[in-house]
Design an enzyme around this catalytic site. Sequence first.
Site, short mmCIF file in Angstrom:
data_model
loop_
_atom_site.label_atom_id
_atom_site.label_comp_id
_atom_site.label_asym_id
_atom_site.label_seq_id
_atom_site.Cartn_x
_atom_site.Cartn_y
_atom_site.Cartn_z
N SER A 258 0.86 -1.17 0.00
CA SER A 258 0.00 0.00 0.00
C SER A 258 0.90 1.23 0.00
O SER A 258 2.09 1.13 0.28
CB SER A 258 -0.87 0.00 1.24
OG SER A 258 -0.04 0.19 2.37
N LYS A 259 0.32 2.37 -0.30
CA LYS A 259 1.08 3.61 -0.35
C LYS A 259 1.81 3.81 0.98
O LYS A 259 2.98 4.14 1.01
CB LYS A 259 0.11 4.74 -0.63
CG LYS A 259 0.78 6.05 -0.98
CD LYS A 259 -0.27 7.01 -1.53
CE LYS A 259 0.10 8.45 -1.34
NZ LYS A 259 1.34 8.89 -1.93
N ARG A 260 1.07 3.56 2.08
CA ARG A 260 1.64 3.83 3.39
C ARG A 260 2.80 2.91 3.74
O ARG A 260 3.89 3.38 4.06
CB ARG A 260 0.57 3.78 4.47
CG ARG A 260 0.27 5.18 4.96
CD ARG A 260 -0.70 5.26 6.10
NE ARG A 260 -0.28 4.66 7.33
CZ ARG A 260 -1.06 3.88 8.06
NH1 ARG A 260 -2.28 3.60 7.65
NH2 ARG A 260 -0.64 3.39 9.20
N GLU A 263 5.94 3.52 1.36
CA GLU A 263 6.75 4.72 1.57
C GLU A 263 7.58 4.64 2.85
O GLU A 263 8.68 5.15 2.91
CB GLU A 263 5.87 5.98 1.51
CG GLU A 263 5.67 6.36 0.04
CD GLU A 263 4.55 7.33 -0.24
OE1 GLU A 263 3.93 7.80 0.74
OE2 GLU A 263 4.29 7.60 -1.41
#
Length: 488
Positions: A258-260, A263
Site C-alpha cells: 500500500s502507499k503507506r 513509503e
Amino acid sequence: MRVRFAPSPTGFLHVGGLRTALYNYLLAKQHGGAFILRIEDTDRKRFVEAAEQDILDMMAWAGLAFDEGPGKGGSYGPYRQSERTERYHEVASLLVDAGKAYIAFDDDDALDAMRERHRTTENPTPRYDHSTRLEMLNGLTLSASEVQERLDRNEPHVIRLKVDPGHTIGFTDAVRGQVVFESETIDDQVLMKSDGLPTYHLANIVDDHDMCITHVIRGEEWLPSTPKHVLLYEAMGWEVPTMAHLPLIMSPTGGKLSKRNAEKQGIPVSVSSYVEQGFEPEALVNFLALLGWNPGDEQEMFSMEELTASFSLDRVGQSGVQFDMKKLLWFNEQWVRTRADADLADQLATEASERFGCTDRDYLVRAIGLMKERMVFARDLFSAPYLFQSPDSYDEAAVAKRWKAASAEHLLRFREYLASSGDWTVEALEETLKAYVEKEEVGMGAIMFPLRMALSGTGGGPSLYALMALIGKQETLDRIDTSLTALP
Ligand code: GLU
C-alpha cells in the site's frame, strides 16, 4: 487480440498500474493485436484533474504506446467513460426491461435502517440482496405506475442488478484456472448511481463489450468483481472475455504494497517518483515484467522486444510477489551500462555545465566512459566531482588510516617521473608507475594510495591511469602539488 489498460484517474499512476499496462501491452504486441487505453472516470468524487496527463506521460516514458485511446482516437471511441454516459443508460434500461435489473428509491436512512434490522454477529454488514430487497422501495415492491410517478417527480434513484440466489458463477481465469463464486455471496450491485453516472461494474462491462475486448488483464484486487461482471455479460447475452488476474504486489515486510507501508520502506508507489529519482525506463519495465512473470530460465535482462517475444500469461504466478528495491537498483545499474557514453552525455550535459562549468563534450563523454561501470544512476557521475575539478577536501578517515610517513615523499618523487613522461596515455602511465615501484623497490600501494588521494580526495574510484589520462598532465601535477601542501 484486443486488450485494454483501464485506469481510474484518481491519482498518479501507481507502479502496480504500470505493470498491468505492461502485461497488456506485451500480449497485444506479441499477437499483433491492439492495446487500448481507456480512462475510467465515472467516480467524480475521487477524480483528480492532473491524473490523466500523468498516466499518459508515464506510459510514454515507459515506452507503452497505445493503439487507441484519448488523444489518439480509434474506431471504438470515445475512450473516456465520462463521454459515454448515454450508452450506459441505454444498457441499464435494457437490463431493467428484461427484468435483470431494477430501479430502487431507498435513501441513506432506509438503507441504514435495513442494515440495523438485520445486523447480527454472524451477519455484521447486511446486504441489499435477494434476502432484503423485498422490504425495500424498488421496482420489485412498487407497482409500475408508482415507479413511473416517482420517476416523473425526479426522485433520486439507482439501478440495481438483480442477483438470483442458488447458482454458481464460474469462469476460467488465464492465471488462476477455474474460479467459482456462489451467487448468494453477491449483493444487488448498484449499476447506475443517483447522480446519473454508472458504477465501475456497469461501465466496465459495457465498454469491454463495445470495444471488442478479448482479454481482460488486471490486478487481483478486481477478482471479487468478476462474478458481477460475468452476471452482467450473461444478462446482456454477451460473450465473457478471457479473464486474467495478476498477482498482488507485496511489501517486503509482508502485506499488500500500500502507499503507506511502501513509503515507510523507501519504496515510492507513483511511477513519477521513479522518473524523478532517475531510474531508466528499461530498468523499471524489466523489473516489473519479472514481478509476477517468470521466463522459465535464468535470463534476467530483457529488452521490450525480448519481453514481447517471451511473455506469456501461463508463466504468470498466482501468489503475491515481493517488491525488491535492491533488485530494481541492480537492474538500473545494468541498464545504465548498456547506454552509449554519448547518449548519457546528452542527458548529463546541462548539469555538468551548470555544476562544474564543463562544456567540453568530448571530455564529458570520456568522463562518463570512466565512471559508467560504477554508476547505479546516470547522475552518479556527479558523485565523482574530481572528474571535473581538483578535490577541495581529502577523506580524513582514509588519510588517518592509510597515509603513511613516507606517503608525501613517494608522491613528490613520483611527480618527477610524471613530469618527465612525454606520453600521456593510459598504457604509458601504467608503465611509468610500474617503473617507479621497480626502481624504488616498494609495493604498489605505497604510491597508489597517496596518488589517489591527491587526485580525487577519496580512497576509491575508477582506474588512476584512466583518471590521469582524462584530466591531463598539467592538472595531474597541479593536484599533486596542492595535496602536498594540504596533507601531512
Ligand atoms: N478502473 C479500474 C482500475 O482503476 C479498472 C479495473 C479493470 O481493469 O477492470 O484499476
